[in-house]
Write a protein that holds these residues in place. Structure first.
Motif, PDB file in Angstrom:
ATOM      1  N   SER A   5      11.106  69.895  14.717  1.00 46.72           N
ATOM      2  CA  SER A   5      10.501  68.685  14.334  1.00 46.72           C
ATOM      3  C   SER A   5      11.181  67.326  14.853  1.00 46.72           C
ATOM      4  N   SER A   6      12.621  67.406  14.994  1.00 48.97           N
ATOM      5  CA  SER A   6      13.628  66.358  15.391  1.00 48.97           C
ATOM      6  C   SER A   6      14.358  66.921  16.445  1.00 48.97           C
ATOM      7  N   PRO A   7      14.870  65.879  17.452  1.00 44.47           N
ATOM      8  CA  PRO A   7      15.657  66.447  18.525  1.00 44.47           C
ATOM      9  C   PRO A   7      16.651  67.196  18.012  1.00 44.47           C
ATOM     10  N   ARG A   8      17.011  68.317  18.677  1.00 40.61           N
ATOM     11  CA  ARG A   8      18.332  69.233  18.723  1.00 40.61           C
ATOM     12  C   ARG A   8      19.305  68.516  19.274  1.00 40.61           C
ATOM     13  N   THR A  23      26.402  65.580  32.506  1.00 41.47           N
ATOM     14  CA  THR A  23      25.745  66.432  31.692  1.00 41.47           C
ATOM     15  C   THR A  23      25.162  65.932  30.398  1.00 41.47           C
ATOM     16  N   ALA A  24      25.669  65.152  29.950  1.00 42.72           N
ATOM     17  CA  ALA A  24      25.255  64.411  28.543  1.00 42.72           C
ATOM     18  C   ALA A  24      23.873  63.493  28.941  1.00 42.72           C
ATOM     19  N   ASP A  30      16.348  65.540  28.736  1.00 46.36           N
ATOM     20  CA  ASP A  30      15.694  66.789  28.348  1.00 46.36           C
ATOM     21  C   ASP A  30      15.435  66.742  27.010  1.00 46.36           C
ATOM     22  N   GLY A  31      15.670  65.753  26.149  1.00 43.75           N
ATOM     23  CA  GLY A  31      15.002  65.585  24.872  1.00 43.75           C
ATOM     24  C   GLY A  31      16.284  66.037  23.826  1.00 43.75           C
ATOM     25  N   PHE A  32      17.623  66.166  24.024  1.00 45.26           N
ATOM     26  CA  PHE A  32      18.435  66.361  23.113  1.00 45.26           C
ATOM     27  C   PHE A  32      19.088  64.871  22.525  1.00 45.26           C
ATOM     28  N   PHE A 232      19.658  74.169  32.317  1.00 49.03           N
ATOM     29  CA  PHE A 232      19.002  75.785  32.292  1.00 49.03           C
ATOM     30  C   PHE A 232      19.719  76.683  31.198  1.00 49.03           C
ATOM     31  N   LEU A 233      20.854  76.550  31.140  1.00 52.94           N
ATOM     32  CA  LEU A 233      21.748  77.484  30.276  1.00 52.94           C
ATOM     33  C   LEU A 233      21.206  77.046  28.805  1.00 52.94           C
ATOM     34  N   VAL A 234      21.093  75.846  28.576  1.00 52.95           N
ATOM     35  CA  VAL A 234      20.799  75.447  27.128  1.00 52.95           C
ATOM     36  C   VAL A 234      19.259  75.638  26.729  1.00 52.95           C
ATOM     37  N   SER A 235      18.320  76.004  27.615  1.00 50.04           N
ATOM     38  CA  SER A 235      16.955  75.840  27.664  1.00 50.04           C
ATOM     39  C   SER A 235      16.612  77.046  26.816  1.00 50.04           C
TER      40      SER A 235
END
Length: 254
Positions: A5-8, A23-24, A30-32, A232-235
């Motif tokens: 419901s909220s960004p990771r 990366t940040a 990506d929405g984090f 990719f790896l955190v997706s």
């Protein structure tokens, strides 16, 4: 697991510039919500401002990743101000290159402390939030130097150690929905590689061209190349990828 419901919340260490900053910014896109962590909070401000200017959410945090009290305080602050961190990218690093017989105790200790102790402390502090969420992603930045590199006994050892650390995390944390992987960059254009060229007394343009010519894809890497792989790896889609070391080097080993 459905969309939150909220960004990771993601933490990227060593995020003031280079691979960490790229990366940040990619994870923010990506929405984090991204905690931009570096030794000094002021140094991380530029990355935070770039993320916010692009419409993302970020928090600049200062901490020495090799100091347990500072690490715990930083993770606690991130959890309080952004939310519980469920993604951790251990990117903070330093070099103190020298041939073995010239390498000082301090050269060895500083490099091992930042890369290995720092990654251990950050992961230990953040993993509770991942376990509570039953979902998490850990990405450790290794290097092709883990395979051995002249003048880098300290750095090579630390980066090889991170690969073993990564695989152990994958074994221990997998049952909680947490994956752990390592990325081993090859030659990437950053201030660190520019400093290496300067240490060797090399002209940067010539040094970069020489290194690029030895890479099968015939170009030097960019921080964004690593950021794409982290993305990719955190997706969600990478949930069955864990305990792996991915060489992002334009070839098998360059």
């Amino acid at each position: 697991m459905g969309a939150p419901s909220s960004p990771r919340v993601a933490i990227v260490t060593g995020a003031a510039g280079g691979i960490g900053a790229a990366t940040a910014q990619r994870l923010a896109a990506d929405g984090f919500a991204v905690a931009v962590l570096d030794l000094e909070e002021a140094a991380a401000a530029g990355t935070r401002e770039a993320i916010e200017a692009a419409g993302g959410t970020a928090l600049a945090v200062g901490a020495d990743v090799s100091d347990a009290a500072q690490v715990q305080a930083a993770v606690d602050r991130i959890a309080a101000e952004l939310g519980p961190p469920v993604v951790l990218v251990n990117n903070a690093g330093v070099t103190r290159d020298n041939l073995l017989f010239r390498m000082t105790d301090d050269d060895w200790d500083v490099v091992v402390r930042v890369h290995l102790r720092g990654s251990f402390l950050m992961t230990r502090a953040a993993q509770k939030h991942m376990i509570d969420a039953r979902w998490g992603r850990i990405v450790n930045l290794s290097s092709t130097s883990a395979l051995g590199n002249r003048g880098q006994a300290n750095y090579s050892t630390a980066k090889a150690g991170l690969q073993g650390f990564t695989k152990t995390l994958a074994v221990e944390l997998g049952k909680f929905g947490v994956t752990a992987n390592a990325i081993a960059p090859g030659f990437i254009v950053t201030e660190m590689t520019r400093a290496t060229a300067a240490r060797l007394g090399r002209d940067w343009a010539e040094y970069e061209a020489e290194r690029a010519a030895a890479i099968p894809v015939n170009r030097a890497g960019r921080p964004e190349d690593i950021a794409h792989t982290v993305s990719f790896l955190v997706s969600e889609g990478a949930g069955f990828v864990s305990g792996q070391v991915i060489y992002v080097a334009g070839g098998p080993r360059t």
